[in-house]
Each structure stands twice: as C-alpha cells, then as structure tokens.
Design an enzyme around this catalytic site. Structure first.
Site, PDB file in Angstrom:
ATOM      1  N   CYS A  41      -3.719  -0.013  -0.384  1.00 13.56           N
ATOM      2  CA  CYS A  41      -4.614   0.704  -1.307  1.00 13.56           C
ATOM      3  C   CYS A  41      -4.432   2.206  -1.190  1.00 13.56           C
ATOM      4  O   CYS A  41      -4.782   2.949  -2.092  1.00 13.56           O
ATOM      5  CB  CYS A  41      -6.049   0.332  -1.008  1.00 13.56           C
ATOM      6  N   GLU A  58      -4.049   1.854 -11.764  1.00  9.60           N
ATOM      7  CA  GLU A  58      -3.480   1.379 -10.493  1.00  9.60           C
ATOM      8  C   GLU A  58      -2.466   0.268 -10.777  1.00  9.60           C
ATOM      9  O   GLU A  58      -2.766  -0.674 -11.499  1.00  9.60           O
ATOM     10  CB  GLU A  58      -4.585   0.841  -9.581  1.00  9.60           C
ATOM     11  N   GLU A  95     -14.658  -1.399  -0.568  1.00 10.87           N
ATOM     12  CA  GLU A  95     -13.418  -0.613  -0.488  1.00 10.87           C
ATOM     13  C   GLU A  95     -12.549  -1.091  -1.646  1.00 10.87           C
ATOM     14  O   GLU A  95     -12.078  -2.229  -1.642  1.00 10.87           O
ATOM     15  CB  GLU A  95     -12.743  -0.822   0.864  1.00 10.87           C
ATOM     16  N   LYS A 114     -14.383 -15.183   3.116  1.00 12.98           N
ATOM     17  CA  LYS A 114     -13.575 -15.767   2.031  1.00 12.98           C
ATOM     18  C   LYS A 114     -12.281 -14.961   1.972  1.00 12.98           C
ATOM     19  O   LYS A 114     -12.213 -13.892   1.373  1.00 12.98           O
ATOM     20  CB  LYS A 114     -14.346 -15.655   0.709  1.00 12.98           C
TER      21      LYS A 114
END
Ligand code: NAD
Ligand code: 6OD
Length: 502
Positions: free
Chosen positions: A304, A406, A270, A194
């Site tokens: 990231c 973040e 992750e 996906k």
C-alpha cells in the site's frame, strides 16, 4: 532472519493441494454446510489448497467461542502470563520459519528474499513488540486540586474492547494480520480473523502455533471466506463483535463502515494509496534511484506504501527516467522460490486484468511507455500465472486516471517539476493520503516539505523503514485512525477514568 544464498532455491512450497479448515474454539473444523473454495497459486495457476468457506453461522460460532474465552481463561489470565504466551507465539513462528515462508510464497508468489526478510520476521516481531509494549505500559494519572485543599487522584484503567474482528488483505498476509492480532491479544481481547480469500494459509498455520504454545481455545479464531454475503460481511454485522480493524481497499472500507454503523463498532482502517515520491536535483542520485525502484516495484508493486506517482526536479529528469528504466529492466521475473528472482506475479489473474486495463488506459490517455506495459514471456511453465512487466510511464497530465487512481501493480508515472511548491501541490492533489517519500540532501527543505505533505507518513531519503512504535495510517481516503505502538493500544482498549477524592 534467515539468509538465502544467491543462486540457491528452496523446495517448491506446499505443492500438493491440501485442505485448510476454519479454526474455531481451538479446533480445526469444516464450514457449516461444508462449502469450500480453491486457493490458486498466481505463479502457475495450480490449486494449492481447498479452503473451507465460512459464512454467518461460522462467524457466529467463532464469536460465541471468543466471548467464552474472554469471560473464562483468557480474561482471567494474569497480564504477565498472557504476554509470556504471546512472546512464545513469536518464538514459535521463528522455529517454524520455513513452513510460514513456504505457505506465504505458495499463496502469493512473492519472491523468497522479500518473504524471508519482511513478511515472516515481521509476523514474529509483531508479537514480541506488542507483548513488550503492553508489559511496560504506564498508567495515566493526574492529581487534581480541590477547594478543601485535600485534592483528588485520577487514574485511567485500560480494559479490552471484547471480541475484535480482523479483516485482512492479500498483499502482506502474515505481516498485516499479526500487526492487528498481536496488539489486540496483548490488550486482552479475543479475535475473529477473516484472512483474504486469496491468502488463507499463514493465518491457518498461525492457528497451529496458537494451540502449540497453549493459547486458550476461543482466543484466536479464523473464519475463511469472502467479503459481501460471506464471512467478511458477517463479521461487520455481528452484534457480538465490538471493533473491526480492517486493511484493504478504500471502497471496501466504506462498505464496512456502513455495515458496522448498526451497532456502532470501533473502527480502524488502513486503506488504499496513490503515494508520491519527490526527488530533488540535490538528492544522492543513486540512492534516490535505488530507493524509488524499491518503492515502486517491491512485492510486484503490491504494498500500500508503493510509489505510483514520481515527481522529479527537471534538471535531473531525463537522467532519472533512464536510470529507473535500467532498474526496472534488471528485475528478474520467474519462480519466486529461486533466490535470484526479484519480482513474482501479481496476486491473481483477476488482479492482472485490472492492472493490464490501466496499462491499456495509459496508452489511450497518451502516456509515453518508457518500459514494460505488457505481459512477459516466461515460457509455458508460467502460462497460468499472473505476471506483468514492470512499467514506467511519462507524459501524462496530472488529470489522467492513471495518475489519480490506485493501480496496485509494478508501475509508476514520472512527472517533472520546477519548484518545491509545484511538487508539493501535485503530491497533495489526491483523494488519498497514505505516505510519501522525499529524496534530497537539503534537510531543511526535507523537513519543510514533509510538513506540507498531506499524508499520514513521510519517508525522507528512505522508504518502508519501520519502527513498530510509530503511528501508522493515512489521511483522506487512506484510512481512519492510527495503529502502531501506543496508538494500537489506544484502539484495542477502552479507557476508564477513576477519580478518588483524597
Ligand atoms: P479488499 O478491500 O478487496 O479486501 C480486503 C479484505 O476485505 C478481504 O479479506 C476481503 O474478503 C474483505 N472484504 C471485501 N469486501 C468486504 C465487505 N463488504 N465486508 C467485509 N469484508 C470484505 O482489498 P485487497 O484487494 O485484499 O487488498 C488490496 C488493497 O488493500 C489496496 O487498495 C491496498 O492499498 C490496500 N492496503 C492498504 C494498506 C494500508 O496499510 N493502508 C495495507 C495493505 C493493503
Ligand atoms: O509495516 C506495517 O506495519 C504495515 N502496516 C504495512 C502496510 C503495508 C501495506 O501494504
């Protein structure tokens, strides 16, 4: 890897809206019910594709096909034949390099130089490296003493987990998807992928490659769609899926963990980060500035691993802030297909709203805006795009939300420190623990600090230098487990110990 000449530009990518279908059982198909959604360019807001919007029934079709492939041709294929096919996938990605490049740029708006040197070559390398790794994998065995003196032999067989659900983000679409698909297939699994709803193109192009090189139907399936109430959630709940490998936000990881609990799927996550960079006064100054500019602004800050918290030893603080400001202001924003453009847009207008809300919050929290903090004026051609200015702040307390949360944009806060202990304490004071960068010429200190930092990865005097055999992953809210090299093999296989009395 392809070279781009300075000043040249490649043809505008995938300009006409086209249809991206699901890929199930080796065939391109519409979603059950025929729903579609638009794939929008973040460069100018134009629709680059209409994408089939899969749901639970489509995921179920894909899982059934994947199961048939496991029990049929893929499961029965000799190891070397399987790995040879995957090596062919790598070759074919390189042969179709420009198509992958254009598709990735059309979806993400990332600069051609970055896509050319990072995303597409890594997409191919992932297949090569994991095919080689699995081909050369030793079998673990132990000789065991027994009272009769004859002993016993233990050996551990690896078998595939089954059907693996691969749920991907939008920031490095081909790189991160193949980072999971390649080891999963090399280990003999089949996959239902996906892709992010923002970046459906390269996963679809890879489906063409799978057919071209002769990967059997059902081995690689792609179901486009969204997360909650859509294809993503259907993958997490499907009883025929044995494992889920996911890269994305920590909050989404929490939702997937809850959904996957029902049938106790294997999970590899992750997740997000708020990564520190620590620059000591004895660092090679120019290298530290250039490295931190790269680790803050690459891919418009949407890696990231990007540094959003920069800690600089006080004697060089002012000089460092000035130098990083110059780097930020020298970035060229604009058409990502122009080879001298070094920063593209954020992934979407929606994500830009989020990043701009932090730009506003930083002001409210009392930040000094060293540079940026707004939307650049690039002219009417980019009005529908998602550009923001690269931004640097100083002066915030460590408790500020802009230092704790973040943001995932081209922005960092720079904080001075006086002692090594203080730098380590600030770096570790985070709910995240993905990676850190340390810049110093004192290698004894570098190793000591690296050991004390609570993250899954630490770079010393570099950033995002990747060896695909090494463990990749984070601590705390940044993830569960490690992928890379044999750690990927450990995740994508079930180990069975066999004990033979001699
Ligand atoms: P996201 O979590 O919003 O979405 C990722 C994927 O999950 C998408 O395909 C989305 O459709 C799907 N999804 C969303 N909700 C779901 C649900 N309830 N069930 C199943 N699937 C669902 O992340 P994003 O915005 O695409 O990516 C940015 C985030 O990813 C950042 O937080 C970034 O730090 C993180 N990231 C981490 C790594 C890493 O290696 N640690 C790498 C890249 C990105
Ligand atoms: O390099 C890799 O293998 C990897 N997983 C990179 C992740 C980057 C995050 O945005």
């Amino acid at each position: 890897m392809q070279e781009i000449e300075s000043g040249s530009s490649i043809a505008q990518a995938a300009v006409s809206p086209r249809k991206l279908q699901l890929f199930i059982d080796g065939a391109f198909v519409d979603a059950v019910g025929g729903a579609t959604f638009p794939d929008i360019s973040p460069v100018d807001g134009r629709v680059v594709a209409e994408v089939a919007e899969g749901g639970a029934e489509d995921v179920d079709r894909a899982v059934r096909a994947a199961r048939r492939a496991l029990e049929g041709p893929w499961g029965k294929m000799p190891l070397n034949a399987r790995l040879d096919l995957l090596a062919r996938v790598a070759d074919r990605i390189i042969e179709r390099f420009d198509e992958f490049l254009q598709a990735e740029i059309a979806d993400t708006g990332k600069p051609v130089g970055w896509a050319c040197n990072v995303d597409i070559p890594r997409g191919a390398a992932n297949f090569k490296i994991f095919a080689n790794l699995v081909r050369n994998l030793p079998t673990e065995s132990f000789h065991t003493d027994t009272p009769d003196g004859a002993g016993a032999l233990n050996y551990a067989l690896r078998s595939p987990l089954g059907v693996v659900g691969v749920i991907c983000p939008w920031n490095l679409p081909l790189l991160l998807m193949t980072w999971k698909v390649a080891p999963a297939l090399a280990c003999g699994n089949t996959v239902v992928v996906k892709p992010s709803e923002e970046t459906p193109a390269t996963a679809t192009l890879l489906a063409e490659v799978m057919n071209e090189v002769g990967i059997p139907p059902g081995v690689y399936n792609v179901v486009h769609g969204f997360g909650p109430g859509s294809a993503g959630e259907a993958i997490t709940m499907h009883p025929g899926i044995s494992a889920i490998t996911f890269t994305g936000e920590s909050r989404t990881g929490q939702a997937i963990m809850r959904a996957a609990a029902g049938n106790v799927k294997h999970l590899s996550f992750e997740l997000g980060g708020k990564n520190p960079a620590i620059i000591f006064a004895d660092a090679d100054f120019d290298a530290a500035v250039a490295g931190t500019a790269r680790s803050t602004f690459s891919n418009c800050g949407q890696v990231c691993l990007c540094s959003e918290r920069v800690y600089v030893e006080r004697p060089i603080f002012d000089r460092f802030v000035e130098a990083l400001k110059r780097e930020a202001e020298s970035l060229k924003l604009g058409d990502p297909t122009e080879s001298d453009v070094t920063m593209g847009p954020l992934i979407s207008r929606g994500h830009r709203e989020k990043v701009l809300s932090y730009y506003e919050l930083a002001r409210q929290e009392g930040a000094t805006v060293i540079t940026g903090g707004g939307v650049p004026d690039l002219g009417p051609a980019y009005e529908g795009g998602a550009y923001v200015e690269p931004t640097i702040w100083t002066g915030l307390p460590e408790s500020a939300r802009c230092i704790r949360e973040e943001i995932f944009g081209p922005v960092c806060h720079i904080q001075p420190f006086d002692t090594e202990e203080e730098a380590i304490a600030m770096a570790n004071d985070s709910v995240y623990g993905l990676c850190a960068a340390i810049w110093t010429s004192n290698l004894t200190r570098a190793h000591r600090v690296a050991r004390a930092i609570d993250t899954g990865m630490v770079w010393i005097n570099t950033w995002f230098l990747r060896d695909l055999r090494t463990p990749f992953g984070g601590t705390k809210l940044s993830g569960v487990g490690r992928e890379g090299g044999v750690h990927s093999v450990d995740f994508y296989t079930e180990l069975k110990n066999i004990c033979v009395k001699l």
